[in-house]
Design a protein around this motif. Structure first.
Motif, PDB file in Angstrom:
ATOM      1  N   GLU A 340      -0.834  -5.465  16.065  1.00 22.62           N
ATOM      2  CA  GLU A 340      -1.154  -5.887  17.433  1.00 22.62           C
ATOM      3  C   GLU A 340      -0.068  -5.398  18.380  1.00 22.62           C
ATOM      4  N   ALA A 341      -0.352  -5.464  19.678  1.00 22.66           N
ATOM      5  CA  ALA A 341       0.591  -4.969  20.692  1.00 22.66           C
ATOM      6  C   ALA A 341       1.904  -5.746  20.669  1.00 22.66           C
ATOM      7  N   ASN A 342       1.820  -7.029  20.292  1.00 18.70           N
ATOM      8  CA  ASN A 342       3.019  -7.873  20.307  1.00 18.70           C
ATOM      9  C   ASN A 342       3.632  -8.066  18.914  1.00 18.70           C
ATOM     10  N   THR A 343       3.204  -7.284  17.942  1.00 19.46           N
ATOM     11  CA  THR A 343       3.763  -7.382  16.591  1.00 19.46           C
ATOM     12  C   THR A 343       5.190  -6.836  16.585  1.00 19.46           C
ATOM     13  N   PRO A 344       6.195  -7.634  16.182  1.00 16.94           N
ATOM     14  CA  PRO A 344       7.577  -7.140  16.207  1.00 16.94           C
ATOM     15  C   PRO A 344       7.904  -6.222  15.027  1.00 16.94           C
ATOM     16  N   CYS A 345       7.369  -6.560  13.846  1.00 14.30           N
ATOM     17  CA  CYS A 345       7.596  -5.721  12.666  1.00 14.30           C
ATOM     18  C   CYS A 345       6.539  -6.046  11.625  1.00 14.30           C
ATOM     19  N   ILE A 346       6.354  -5.139  10.690  1.00 13.66           N
ATOM     20  CA  ILE A 346       5.356  -5.346   9.647  1.00 13.66           C
ATOM     21  C   ILE A 346       5.811  -4.634   8.378  1.00 13.66           C
ATOM     22  N   ALA A 347       5.648  -5.307   7.236  1.00 13.02           N
ATOM     23  CA  ALA A 347       5.971  -4.702   5.944  1.00 13.02           C
ATOM     24  C   ALA A 347       4.690  -4.156   5.346  1.00 13.02           C
ATOM     25  N   TYR A 348       4.759  -2.908   4.873  1.00 14.36           N
ATOM     26  CA  TYR A 348       3.547  -2.285   4.332  1.00 14.36           C
ATOM     27  C   TYR A 348       3.929  -1.122   3.429  1.00 14.36           C
ATOM     28  N   ALA A 349       3.316  -1.082   2.239  1.00 11.76           N
ATOM     29  CA  ALA A 349       3.503   0.025   1.288  1.00 11.76           C
ATOM     30  C   ALA A 349       4.976   0.328   1.033  1.00 11.76           C
ATOM     31  N   ASN A 350       5.744  -0.715   0.731  1.00 15.65           N
ATOM     32  CA  ASN A 350       7.167  -0.579   0.404  1.00 15.65           C
ATOM     33  C   ASN A 350       8.019  -0.088   1.581  1.00 15.65           C
ATOM     34  N   HIS A 351       7.501  -0.219   2.798  1.00 16.73           N
ATOM     35  CA  HIS A 351       8.244   0.152   3.998  1.00 16.73           C
ATOM     36  C   HIS A 351       8.210  -1.004   4.988  1.00 16.73           C
ATOM     37  N   THR A 352       9.103  -0.953   5.949  1.00 19.25           N
ATOM     38  CA  THR A 352       9.067  -1.883   7.072  1.00 19.25           C
ATOM     39  C   THR A 352       8.953  -1.062   8.346  1.00 19.25           C
ATOM     40  N   PHE A 353       8.032  -1.464   9.222  1.00 25.09           N
ATOM     41  CA  PHE A 353       7.828  -0.792  10.507  1.00 25.09           C
ATOM     42  C   PHE A 353       8.276  -1.730  11.623  1.00 25.09           C
ATOM     43  N   TYR A 354       9.196  -1.272  12.461  1.00 26.04           N
ATOM     44  CA  TYR A 354       9.678  -2.040  13.608  1.00 26.04           C
ATOM     45  C   TYR A 354       9.013  -1.498  14.871  1.00 26.04           C
ATOM     46  N   LEU A 355       8.480  -2.395  15.684  1.00 28.57           N
ATOM     47  CA  LEU A 355       7.669  -2.015  16.833  1.00 28.57           C
ATOM     48  C   LEU A 355       8.307  -2.543  18.116  1.00 28.57           C
ATOM     49  N   THR A 356       8.575  -1.671  19.061  1.00 28.95           N
ATOM     50  CA  THR A 356       9.197  -2.058  20.335  1.00 28.95           C
ATOM     51  C   THR A 356       8.509  -1.337  21.489  1.00 28.95           C
ATOM     52  N   GLN A 357       8.613  -1.932  22.690  1.00 23.29           N
ATOM     53  CA  GLN A 357       8.061  -1.322  23.904  1.00 23.29           C
ATOM     54  C   GLN A 357       9.206  -1.002  24.865  1.00 23.29           C
ATOM     55  N   THR A 384      -4.046   0.553  13.175  1.00 21.92           N
ATOM     56  CA  THR A 384      -4.211   0.385  11.726  1.00 21.92           C
ATOM     57  C   THR A 384      -3.284   1.331  10.959  1.00 21.92           C
ATOM     58  N   LEU A 385      -2.579   0.778   9.985  1.00 21.32           N
ATOM     59  CA  LEU A 385      -1.807   1.573   9.034  1.00 21.32           C
ATOM     60  C   LEU A 385      -2.607   1.681   7.747  1.00 21.32           C
ATOM     61  N   ARG A 386      -2.736   2.888   7.206  1.00 22.08           N
ATOM     62  CA  ARG A 386      -3.486   3.087   5.957  1.00 22.08           C
ATOM     63  C   ARG A 386      -3.041   4.387   5.295  1.00 22.08           C
ATOM     64  N   PRO A 387      -3.391   4.592   4.022  1.00 13.99           N
ATOM     65  CA  PRO A 387      -3.121   5.884   3.392  1.00 13.99           C
ATOM     66  C   PRO A 387      -4.023   6.952   4.007  1.00 13.99           C
ATOM     67  N   TRP A 388      -3.558   8.183   4.040  1.00 19.51           N
ATOM     68  CA  TRP A 388      -4.423   9.251   4.535  1.00 19.51           C
ATOM     69  C   TRP A 388      -5.525   9.507   3.523  1.00 19.51           C
ATOM     70  N   GLN A 389      -6.629  10.069   3.988  1.00 19.12           N
ATOM     71  CA  GLN A 389      -7.789  10.289   3.136  1.00 19.12           C
ATOM     72  C   GLN A 389      -8.283  11.725   3.284  1.00 19.12           C
ATOM     73  N   ALA A 390      -8.997  12.186   2.272  1.00 14.05           N
ATOM     74  CA  ALA A 390      -9.614  13.511   2.357  1.00 14.05           C
ATOM     75  C   ALA A 390     -10.570  13.531   3.542  1.00 14.05           C
ATOM     76  N   GLY A 391     -10.512  14.571   4.341  1.00 10.96           N
ATOM     77  CA  GLY A 391     -11.359  14.681   5.525  1.00 10.96           C
ATOM     78  C   GLY A 391     -10.673  14.257   6.806  1.00 10.96           C
ATOM     79  N   ASP A 392      -9.521  13.570   6.691  1.00 10.82           N
ATOM     80  CA  ASP A 392      -8.760  13.184   7.881  1.00 10.82           C
ATOM     81  C   ASP A 392      -8.304  14.428   8.644  1.00 10.82           C
ATOM     82  N   TYR A 393      -8.291  14.323   9.957  1.00 10.56           N
ATOM     83  CA  TYR A 393      -7.767  15.415  10.785  1.00 10.56           C
ATOM     84  C   TYR A 393      -7.033  14.825  11.987  1.00 10.56           C
ATOM     85  N   PHE A 394      -6.220  15.631  12.633  1.00 12.99           N
ATOM     86  CA  PHE A 394      -5.553  15.216  13.863  1.00 12.99           C
ATOM     87  C   PHE A 394      -5.232  16.452  14.689  1.00 12.99           C
ATOM     88  N   TYR A 395      -4.703  16.214  15.902  1.00 18.50           N
ATOM     89  CA  TYR A 395      -4.304  17.291  16.805  1.00 18.50           C
ATOM     90  C   TYR A 395      -2.783  17.294  16.872  1.00 18.50           C
TER      91      TYR A 395
END
Length: 458
Positions: A340-357, A384-395
């Motif tokens: 969420e926009a106000n999430t300060p940090c999140i643990a996921y897949a053996n990592h920690t993500f810190y979120l700031t504005q 959303t945080l997730r593993p990448w998948q076959a068929g994923d693309y980006f710019y």
């Protein structure tokens, strides 16, 4: 008459003493009972082998306890065996532990044979007792005839050097103190010592593979070689030496040709292919991960072909150029996290993500790969945080047009074992950041950006 009786008694005492001496000698030679003050848990069925095992432990003044399993397979015969073992424990005045199993139900539920179900259940029970009662080890009454049957069974079904060596005196916390003796000597000892035991009628059932080998195959082999059992014992001694040489070879290969970290196991396979017996060596290096010999045999046809992968129950083996990488399978279920926009940090897949504005005024975009700076007004929460998948693309930022992630990783020469762990951050199902690599052009900071959404990976 009295002289004949005296001679007979002398013979009996000599035989009993010889058996006990051989028993003690085997214990010492194989170092089966290293602490004579801690009790050994004897697995006792009530048959002649386990009854003799109890008697020898008692005669040797070694502390022991008795464990007995009722499998609910033989009706009254099994009830009588349980009573016999209970009386045996009372006679020897040793601790007695018993349990009952619904073996047929367990076998049906787990889709295994009755014999395998019984084996699984009893050893689980024995190991529980070992831990709870603080016992030294488990002793089973396997003898040399059992070892012969095992060697033949493994030969017929297909086996490596371990199986051809038969039953070993020590396997983990399990010891086999009667491997020095054959069935004939055990029965003779039981009779001379006036012991009581119960025959298991299922030992005559030829639909059990081991019984078929015992009653049909071995007698035929003895017609060719009357000393078959003795000959096989000599062969087993030689094979055990071969096994030790083999184990030494594998240990050297393990030390010189593998790299292990907390996430993966790496084998430079091109160094293995130069060794004698390369396929077997490669299999031994990965067998503990649950891969089969056939899988490795197939893989060794082109051992450095990038992109190949095989699966065991819990692991994946990837081929990437001249290396094999083994890592634990990541289960797909539940493998995503919402931000969420106000999430300060999140643990996921053996990592920690810190979120700031941050306000854009005075903000300097970090160059570190573990930090992403995104335009807040372009994001649709929750992310959303997730593993990448076959068929994923980006710019990719700084590049022209759309790029498949699979192609992007190939361009960067990302190792397959690393690739499998890469995550993506998405906004409204569009990739905003390939975590640790590059952000998407659609979510970059521009002149209209007032607030910057910064994500730091640790």
């Amino acid at each position: 008459m009295e002289l004949c009786l005296l001679i007979w008694l002398t013979f009996i005492l000599h035989f009993l003493h010889a058996m006990l001496t051989a028993f003690l000698s085997f214990l010492q030679k194989e170092q089966l009972v290293t602490n004579q003050t801690e009790a050994t848990l004897l697995a006792v069925s009530g048959g002649v082998d386990s009854v003799v095992l109890c008697h020898l432990f008692k005669e040797a003044h070694l502390p022991f306890a008795i464990a007995h399993c009722h499998f609910n397979l033989r009706g009254k015969e099994a009830d009588q065996a349980s009573q016999l073992v209970a009386s045996l424990a009372a006679h020897y005045q040793v601790p007695y532990y018993t349990t009952q199993f619904e073996t047929k139900s367990f076998a049906a539920k787990h889709k295994i044979s009755i014999q395998m179900a019984a084996r699984t259940l009893r050893y689980h029970f024995f190991h529980q007792l070992l831990y709870k009662q603080k016992l030294a080890q488990i002793a089973t009454a396997h003898h040399w005839d059992d070892a012969v049957e095992t060697m033949l069974l493994n030969l017929i079904k297909g086996s490596g050097i371990r199986g051809l060596c038969g039953i070993q005196p020590i396997h983990g916390s399990i010891i086999r103190p009667l491997l020095f003796a054959n069935k004939k000597d055990i029965i003779a000892y039981a009779k001379q010592a006036s012991l009581t035991w119960q025959e298991d009628s299922s030992n005559q059932a030829l639909y059990y593979q081991r019984n078929f080998i015992r009653h049909k195959i071995i007698p035929l082999l003895q017609q060719i070689n009357p000393n078959f059992s003795i000959t096989l014992k000599e062969t087993a001694l030689k094979l055990n030496d071969v096994r030790k040489i083999f184990a030494h070879h594998i240990a050297l290969a393990q030390t010189n040709n593998t790299i292990t970290d907390e996430d993966s196991h790496c084998i430079p396979i091109h160094t293995i292919t130069a060794l004698p017996g390369a396929t077997t060596t490669a299999f031994e290096l990965v067998r503990s991960y649950g891969f089969t010999f056939k899988q490795i045999q197939s893989l060794m046809e082109k051992p450095t072909g990038s992109g190949k992968r095989i699966y065991s129950t819990d692991y994946i083996l990837y081929v990437d150029r001249q290396k094999w990488f083994i890592c634990k399978q990541q289960k797909a279920a539940g493998r995503q996290a919402a931000i969420e926009a106000n999430t300060p940090c999140i643990a996921y897949a053996n990592h920690t993500f810190y979120l700031t504005q941050h306000n854009q005024n005075g903000y300097t975009i970090p160059k570190a790969a573990n930090v992403a700076a995104l335009a807040y007004h372009k994001l649709a929460f929750p992310l959303t945080l997730r593993p990448w998948q076959a068929g994923d693309y980006f710019y990719p930022l700084g590049m022209q047009g759309r790029k498949k992630l699979s192609d992007y990783f190939i361009d960067l020469k990302v190792a397959m074992v690393v690739k499998e762990k890469i995550l993506v951050l998405t906004s409204n199902q569009q990739i905003a950041w390939v975590v640790g690599y590059r952000i998407d052009q659609r979510f970059c900071i521009d002149n209209q950006t007032e607030t910057i959404f910064e994500i730091t990976l640790t």
